[in-house]
Design a protein around this motif. Structure first.
Motif, PDB file in Angstrom:
ATOM      1  N   VAL A  18      -6.519   3.879   0.718  1.00 30.26           N
ATOM      2  CA  VAL A  18      -6.746   3.510  -0.679  1.00 30.26           C
ATOM      3  C   VAL A  18      -8.218   3.706  -1.047  1.00 30.26           C
ATOM      4  O   VAL A  18      -8.539   4.244  -2.112  1.00 30.26           O
ATOM      5  CB  VAL A  18      -6.314   2.054  -0.944  1.00 30.26           C
ATOM      6  CG1 VAL A  18      -6.690   1.639  -2.362  1.00 30.26           C
ATOM      7  CG2 VAL A  18      -4.812   1.903  -0.744  1.00 30.26           C
ATOM      8  N   TYR A  55       2.139   1.663  -3.487  1.00 32.50           N
ATOM      9  CA  TYR A  55       1.069   2.149  -4.366  1.00 32.50           C
ATOM     10  C   TYR A  55       0.812   3.638  -4.128  1.00 32.50           C
ATOM     11  O   TYR A  55       0.675   4.421  -5.080  1.00 32.50           O
ATOM     12  CB  TYR A  55      -0.210   1.355  -4.125  1.00 32.50           C
ATOM     13  CG  TYR A  55      -1.440   1.972  -4.743  1.00 32.50           C
ATOM     14  CD1 TYR A  55      -1.673   1.867  -6.115  1.00 32.50           C
ATOM     15  CD2 TYR A  55      -2.359   2.675  -3.960  1.00 32.50           C
ATOM     16  CE1 TYR A  55      -2.797   2.457  -6.687  1.00 32.50           C
ATOM     17  CE2 TYR A  55      -3.488   3.256  -4.524  1.00 32.50           C
ATOM     18  CZ  TYR A  55      -3.698   3.145  -5.888  1.00 32.50           C
ATOM     19  OH  TYR A  55      -4.804   3.732  -6.450  1.00 32.50           O
ATOM     20  N   VAL A  79       0.831  -1.206   0.000  1.00 32.89           N
ATOM     21  CA  VAL A  79       0.000   0.000   0.000  1.00 32.89           C
ATOM     22  C   VAL A  79       0.864   1.254   0.000  1.00 32.89           C
ATOM     23  O   VAL A  79       0.571   2.221  -0.725  1.00 32.89           O
ATOM     24  CB  VAL A  79      -0.959   0.009   1.210  1.00 32.89           C
ATOM     25  CG1 VAL A  79      -1.696   1.345   1.284  1.00 32.89           C
ATOM     26  CG2 VAL A  79      -1.958  -1.128   1.110  1.00 32.89           C
TER      27      VAL A  79
END
Length: 249
Positions: free
Chosen positions: A128, A60, A57
């Motif tokens: 996210v 990302y 994460v």
């Protein structure tokens, strides 16, 4: 035409988001099975999988230019007291009088398990999720429901380890918490607030489960139900007061 295009984009993102959520959930379920094979006190594979998700994460977010925290508010913001509502609901539903002092190894193990769980869930389901489904600082009702239910339903994998009634309770509670943490994260801009609140919420049952032979003193379903109703009320209040609901849906 524009509305239809937005719907298609939402559907595509929702499908990908749900699929990745399921992959994470089943990876953790598999890790739990491997840990059971190693012994009841082993959480090696569970911790490894969660750390991999956390790193993924962060990677990302860095690649996509997504800020983890969107304000300069730190964990000591007054909103932290609001974030502790689930903690108190769990406290009154799990409290036992300890009959011994738990060893430091057990406490350290619990802290690692709870903290890594809260970390990956907040990073993935809040950070996210917020970046994918927030539009100009607002959410559609559908996006909020999707994010809440995705978070709640990933707890369905616990059916392999707990009785169905307990799992259903976890799903409902997690879905409500999913709305609550999302709204707080949106409003405070601080993932630290939701991370600390989430960690403390999960720490309560994990700690008191060290004393299974002791009776729970204050348990009643009303405690959990009241806690969920308060979370929903606070979430709806913030969403409406600060205009976080997208009107043109």
């Amino acid at each position: 035409m524009v509305h239809r295009k937005m719907q298609k984009q939402f559907t595509a993102k929702a499908i990908v988001y749900i699929m990745i959520s399921l992959i994470c959930a089943f990876a953790l379920a598999g890790a739990a099975f491997l840990d059971r094979e190693m012994g009841k006190d082993s959480y090696l594979f569970d911790t490894i999988i969660k750390c991999v998700i956390i790193i993924g994460v962060f990677a990302y977010a860095s690649f996509a230019g997504i800020p983890i925290n969107t304000s300069d508010r730190n964990v000591m913001t007054p909103w932290l007291f609001v974030a502790l509502i689930p903690f108190w609901a769990n406290f009154f539903s799990c409290f036992r009088i300890p009959d011994r002092v738990p060893d430091l190894a057990a406490l350290a193990r619990i802290l690692v398990i709870v903290a890594t769980t809260a970390a990956w869930e907040e990073l993935f389901f809040r950070c996210v999720g917020k970046s994918l489904f927030e539009h100009k600082g607002k959410y559609t009702i559908g996006a909020i429901v999707l994010l809440a239910l995705t978070f709640g339903c990933t707890h369905l994998i616990n059916i392999f380890f707990y009785d169905p009634v307990s799992v259903l309770q976890q799903i409902i509670n997690a879905s409500v918490c999913g709305i609550f943490w999302l709204v707080l994260y949106r409003h405070t801009g601080s993932l630290w607030v939701t991370f600390v609140g989430h960690t403390l919420q999960n720490l309560v049952p994990a700690f008191f489960n060290l004393f299974p032979e002791q009776d729970v003193l204050f348990y009643t379903p009303v405690n959990l139900i009241l806690g969920m109703l308060i979370q929903l009320a606070v979430s709806v209040y913030i969403l409406n007061k600060y205009g976080y609901i997208e009107k043109n849906q």
